[in-house]
Design a protein around this motif. Structure first.
Motif: not given
Length: 421
Positions: A145-156, A200-202, A220-232
């Protein structure tokens, strides 16, 4: 005036206004003397690539489109991949795009053709993730039920190519992005998850969305998100110093083109907005109420009127889903709310020619389809997210095939009123 013909003529006008073959040429520079590589992804990208080659001649490059949306090009390779859940073909093509751009030097040009759907089609999992992880992520996002901009934050933040990372791969080349918007607000950072623009998202934003929509991601997906390469990469990254982006077609222009057709037909157009979001069935109810107000009281328009809108609603899956998408579910919610009013007709279609899980663009509701429907069947279909089957049963589906463009949803509600109103 036949309401079904009138409504379809408005949809045709909206599609014509978003035709990439007309939209691309005004934004193309002369072909550079250095190397020029054309890459891209999205539902409109094959038609955009054809437009480029019509101006520049055969080009080097690769674009990714959904299955069934391929068009022939002289030099640019067209790869078909799965949408909305990514597949191996999309991953391999995305890696090939990254490899092509990484070869470019400071005198070269990366021409990026981006349109809606590109986020799923051009999928390169972040280090530590697999294609299966990306498929699971997309499935959970589509059901959240997330909006497209919210989905894309996670995808990025879980990608090696989105959120500006494609631009990083192309640096130090010049980067020109031509984008067709399918998102509310036309933000280049949201279209196809913004592969060539700063983000601009974090990671903190991504984690907040996960919590808000109760998205159950594996550890394991959360670990990658929080890892050193998570920020865009953000706007301070040097990759963006030689980057330009142009929105060449957008929802508002398509709504205005439809409004012009309505005016010529003697119908008052009322554009409600190009960025309408929210739950599809609830948006349908609201618009039925607005249409009823016009029909009963002649306000805010006297005489026949048409409510025109765009944007992207969402469908929160509450049961095992049947067939359909957000446009048909919007129209089913609308039909139930306007059931007793035969002076109101409506069309809701996705401008890419495909609404959700099936191969229809959307659906139409008129006195003719109404006569074949029952309210019980409509309620049952809405409860089961099975709007496709409902409209199929009353000859209410709109079929266009792939349109090779995508400026999001198009909705038109025709209200017949008396001269006294």
């Amino acid at each position: 005036m036949i309401p079904s013909d009138f409504l379809k003529s408005l949809f045709d006008a909206a599609l014509e206004a978003a035709d990439p073959f007309k939209a691309v040429p005004p934004y193309l520079p002369e072909k550079p003397k250095g190397r020029a590589v054309v890459v891209g992804a999205g539902k409109a990208s094959a038609r955009m690539a054809q437009a480029v080659e019509a101006q520049w001649g055969p080009c080097e490059g690769l674009v990714i489109v959904p299955h069934g949306a391929s068009l022939p090009c002289e030099g640019i390779e067209i790869v078909e991949a799965r949408h909305p859940v990514p597949d191996e073909a999309g991953v391999n093509a995305a890696r090939k795009i990254l490899a092509l751009l990484e070869e470019l030097g400071p005198e070269d040009l990366a021409l990026c053709l981006i349109s809606g759907g590109g986020s799923s089609l051009m999928s390169a999992p972040a280090n530590g993730l697999t294609l299966q992880d990306k498929q699971l992520l997309n499935k959970l996002l589509l059901e959240s039920g997330a909006a497209i901009d919210e989905m894309n934050v996670l995808r990025k933040h879980l990608s090696a190519i989105k959120g500006g990372r494609l631009a990083v791969a192309a640096a130090p080349a010049q980067i020109l992005t031509l984008a067709i918007s399918d998102v509310p607000g036309d933000s280049p950072s949201i279209i196809a998850s913004g592969p060539t623009v700063p983000d601009s998202s974090t990671v903190a934003d991504a984690l907040s969305i996960i919590e808000r929509f109760s998205i159950d991601l594996p550890d394991h997906i959360l670990d990658v998100l929080k890892g050193p390469d998570g920020e865009t990469p953000n706007a301070d990254h040097p990759a963006f110093t030689k980057a330009q982006t142009h929105i060449i077609a957008a929802p508002q222009a398509s709504l205005e083109a439809a409004a012009a057709v309505a005016k010529r037909a003697g119908v008052t157009p009322i554009i409600l907005g190009d960025a309408i979001e929210g739950e599809a069935r609830e948006a349908g109810k609201v618009m039925a109420g607005i249409a009823t107000q016009i029909n009963r009281h002649g306000q805010p328009a006297r005489g026949p009127a048409v409510l025109i809108s765009g944007g992207e609603t969402t469908v929160t899956v509450r049961a095992k889903p049947g067939k359909g998408g957000r446009c048909s579910e919007f129209l089913l919610g609308f039909a139930l709310a306007a059931w007793d009013n035969r002076a109101i007709s409506a069309l809701a279609c996705d401008t890419d020619g495909r609404d959700g899980s099936e191969h229809n663009a959307g659906a139409i509701w008129t006195t003719q389809t109404h006569a074949k429907a029952t309210r019980d069947a409509a309620y049952t279909a809405l409860a089961n997210h099975d709007a496709y089957s409902f409209f199929e049963g009353i000859d209410g589906l709109v079929q266009t095939g792939p349109t090779h463009t995508n400026v999001n949803d198009f909705r038109a509600i025709f209200v017949e009123t008396t001269d006294e109103n």
